[in-house]
Design a protein around this motif. Structure first.
Motif, mmCIF file in Angstrom:
data_model
loop_
_atom_site.group_PDB
_atom_site.id
_atom_site.type_symbol
_atom_site.label_atom_id
_atom_site.label_comp_id
_atom_site.label_asym_id
_atom_site.label_seq_id
_atom_site.Cartn_x
_atom_site.Cartn_y
_atom_site.Cartn_z
ATOM 1 N N VAL A 36 0.807 -1.226 0.000
ATOM 2 C CA VAL A 36 0.000 0.000 0.000
ATOM 3 C C VAL A 36 0.843 1.280 0.000
ATOM 4 O O VAL A 36 0.296 2.373 -0.156
ATOM 5 C CB VAL A 36 -0.979 0.035 1.196
ATOM 6 C CG1 VAL A 36 -1.991 -1.112 1.094
ATOM 7 C CG2 VAL A 36 -0.240 -0.009 2.522
ATOM 8 N N GLU A 37 2.163 1.167 0.171
ATOM 9 C CA GLU A 37 2.990 2.377 0.233
ATOM 10 C C GLU A 37 4.418 2.050 -0.206
ATOM 11 O O GLU A 37 5.019 1.099 0.292
ATOM 12 C CB GLU A 37 3.000 2.937 1.655
ATOM 13 C CG GLU A 37 3.838 4.197 1.820
ATOM 14 C CD GLU A 37 3.887 4.673 3.278
ATOM 15 O OE1 GLU A 37 3.025 4.248 4.074
ATOM 16 O OE2 GLU A 37 4.795 5.455 3.602
ATOM 17 N N VAL A 38 4.942 2.870 -1.143
ATOM 18 C CA VAL A 38 6.314 2.678 -1.645
ATOM 19 C C VAL A 38 6.963 4.044 -1.890
ATOM 20 O O VAL A 38 6.286 5.068 -1.917
ATOM 21 C CB VAL A 38 6.327 1.884 -2.983
ATOM 22 C CG1 VAL A 38 5.733 0.489 -2.818
ATOM 23 C CG2 VAL A 38 5.607 2.652 -4.080
ATOM 24 N N GLU A 153 -6.711 3.402 -6.530
ATOM 25 C CA GLU A 153 -6.547 4.854 -6.643
ATOM 26 C C GLU A 153 -5.287 5.238 -5.869
ATOM 27 O O GLU A 153 -5.073 4.794 -4.746
ATOM 28 C CB GLU A 153 -7.765 5.572 -6.070
ATOM 29 C CG GLU A 153 -7.690 7.084 -6.255
ATOM 30 C CD GLU A 153 -8.833 7.820 -5.539
ATOM 31 O OE1 GLU A 153 -8.687 9.041 -5.349
ATOM 32 O OE2 GLU A 153 -9.824 7.157 -5.177
ATOM 33 N N ILE A 154 -4.446 6.062 -6.484
ATOM 34 C CA ILE A 154 -3.113 6.339 -5.953
ATOM 35 C C ILE A 154 -2.973 7.806 -5.582
ATOM 36 O O ILE A 154 -3.441 8.690 -6.301
ATOM 37 C CB ILE A 154 -2.042 5.964 -6.997
ATOM 38 C CG1 ILE A 154 -2.040 4.447 -7.226
ATOM 39 C CG2 ILE A 154 -0.658 6.436 -6.550
ATOM 40 C CD1 ILE A 154 -1.174 3.997 -8.381
ATOM 41 N N VAL A 174 -1.737 3.885 -1.626
ATOM 42 C CA VAL A 174 -3.121 3.591 -1.974
ATOM 43 C C VAL A 174 -4.017 4.582 -1.243
ATOM 44 O O VAL A 174 -3.960 4.683 -0.010
ATOM 45 C CB VAL A 174 -3.493 2.150 -1.586
ATOM 46 C CG1 VAL A 174 -4.979 1.906 -1.808
ATOM 47 C CG2 VAL A 174 -2.655 1.144 -2.371
ATOM 48 N N ALA A 175 -4.821 5.320 -1.985
ATOM 49 C CA ALA A 175 -5.683 6.341 -1.392
ATOM 50 C C ALA A 175 -6.602 5.720 -0.360
ATOM 51 O O ALA A 175 -7.222 4.693 -0.609
ATOM 52 C CB ALA A 175 -6.499 7.035 -2.487
ATOM 53 N N GLY A 176 -6.656 6.328 0.821
ATOM 54 C CA GLY A 176 -7.591 5.899 1.851
ATOM 55 C C GLY A 176 -7.190 4.668 2.629
ATOM 56 O O GLY A 176 -7.942 4.227 3.499
ATOM 57 N N PRO A 183 0.045 9.417 7.165
ATOM 58 C CA PRO A 183 -0.791 9.939 6.082
ATOM 59 C C PRO A 183 0.049 10.617 5.003
ATOM 60 O O PRO A 183 1.122 11.147 5.292
ATOM 61 C CB PRO A 183 -1.695 10.962 6.782
ATOM 62 C CG PRO A 183 -1.609 10.651 8.246
ATOM 63 C CD PRO A 183 -0.273 10.033 8.459
ATOM 64 N N VAL A 184 -0.425 10.575 3.780
ATOM 65 C CA VAL A 184 0.194 11.345 2.707
ATOM 66 C C VAL A 184 -0.411 12.736 2.745
ATOM 67 O O VAL A 184 -1.627 12.894 2.740
ATOM 68 C CB VAL A 184 -0.079 10.705 1.328
ATOM 69 C CG1 VAL A 184 0.499 11.564 0.221
ATOM 70 C CG2 VAL A 184 0.498 9.304 1.282
ATOM 71 N N ARG A 185 0.478 13.725 2.818
ATOM 72 C CA ARG A 185 -0.042 15.079 2.851
ATOM 73 C C ARG A 185 -0.726 15.396 1.531
ATOM 74 O O ARG A 185 -0.155 15.178 0.463
ATOM 75 C CB ARG A 185 1.077 16.079 3.113
ATOM 76 C CG ARG A 185 0.941 16.751 4.458
ATOM 77 C CD ARG A 185 1.710 18.034 4.495
ATOM 78 N NE ARG A 185 3.143 17.809 4.244
ATOM 79 C CZ ARG A 185 4.052 18.758 4.364
ATOM 80 N NH1 ARG A 185 3.690 19.951 4.728
ATOM 81 N NH2 ARG A 185 5.303 18.513 4.122
ATOM 82 N N PRO A 186 -1.951 15.909 1.618
ATOM 83 C CA PRO A 186 -2.697 16.234 0.401
ATOM 84 C C PRO A 186 -1.890 17.150 -0.506
ATOM 85 O O PRO A 186 -1.247 18.079 -0.020
ATOM 86 C CB PRO A 186 -3.940 16.964 0.920
ATOM 87 C CG PRO A 186 -4.030 16.639 2.374
ATOM 88 C CD PRO A 186 -2.643 16.325 2.830
#
Length: 189
Positions: A36-38, A153-154, A174-176, A183-186
């Motif tokens: 889910v994260e790279v 969704e990425i 992966v979004a959400g 968290p990924v900063r928007p």
DNA sequence: CCTACGATCCCCT
DNA sequence: GGGGATCGTAGGC
């Protein structure tokens, strides 16, 4: 039988491969789940271990695509990368634990599924990855990489924990997902 | 929610 | 001899 992703998948630009790894299921000795994260580290990237030239530690990054580059982080943790084109690699930062939960909980010493594989060091501890996996081919045991069935969704943003080349949005998630290391900063607009 | 910091190894200058 | 592609805990707001 399911075939693992092989050398052809990885013998490309790390910037193509990294987002395509999201949703791919990583298993080590049968334990794991969808990535889910790279993060991507390319061949001319000051933040990449390969940037200063070949050394004993980073030798695997200078070898063939489709192998695991494993290194010791902060003297305590291990981190897992997938080598792509020479001198580039994708850091595997988080996956969603789906298979082999008991083994992962035993190795981690925690129960909360959100703390099992949410971070590069945690993920390696949960999957039992250490020095001996450095240089190992990803299409052979104990590794299995199962192609994703649908494209998630990425979201993307700045990489975590680096001091060089911080301006590049080369962290993909992966979004959400509830299983990210943080968290990924928007993205700004 | 957030920030701060110590642990602890080994590579690299 | 310096410094990490981190994690867990402690303490403040």
């Amino acid at each position: 039988m399911t075939r693992s992703l092989g050398r052809d998948f990885f013998a490309r630009s790390v910037h193509e491969v990294a987002p395509e790894l999201l949703g791919v299921t990583l298993l080590v000795d049968g334990a794991g789940g969808p990535i889910v994260e790279v993060e991507a580290y390319d061949h001319e990237d000051p933040a990449s271990h390969s940037f200063g030239g070949r050394t004993e530690r980073n030798a695997t990054m200078f070898g063939s695509p489709g192998h695991a580059y494993v290194y010791r982080s902060y003297g305590i943790h291990w981190c897992l990368n997938f080598v792509c084109e020479p001198r580039s690699a994708v850091l595997i930062r988080a996956l969603e634990p789906r298979v082999g939960l008991d083994a992962m909980r035993d190795r981690r010493g925690v129960d909360d599924p959100r703390l099992l594989c949410s971070g590069p060091g945690r993920l390696c501890q949960a999957l039992g990855i250490a020095r001996q996996h450095d240089g190992f081919p990803l299409d052979e045991a104990p590794f299995e990489l199962l192609p994703r069935e649908t494209e998630p969704e990425i979201v993307r943003g700045p990489r975590v924990g680096i001091t060089q080349a911080t301006e590049h949005p080369w962290r993909y998630a992966v979004a959400g997902s509830r299983f990210l290391s943080r968290p990924v900063r928007p993205a700004r607009r």
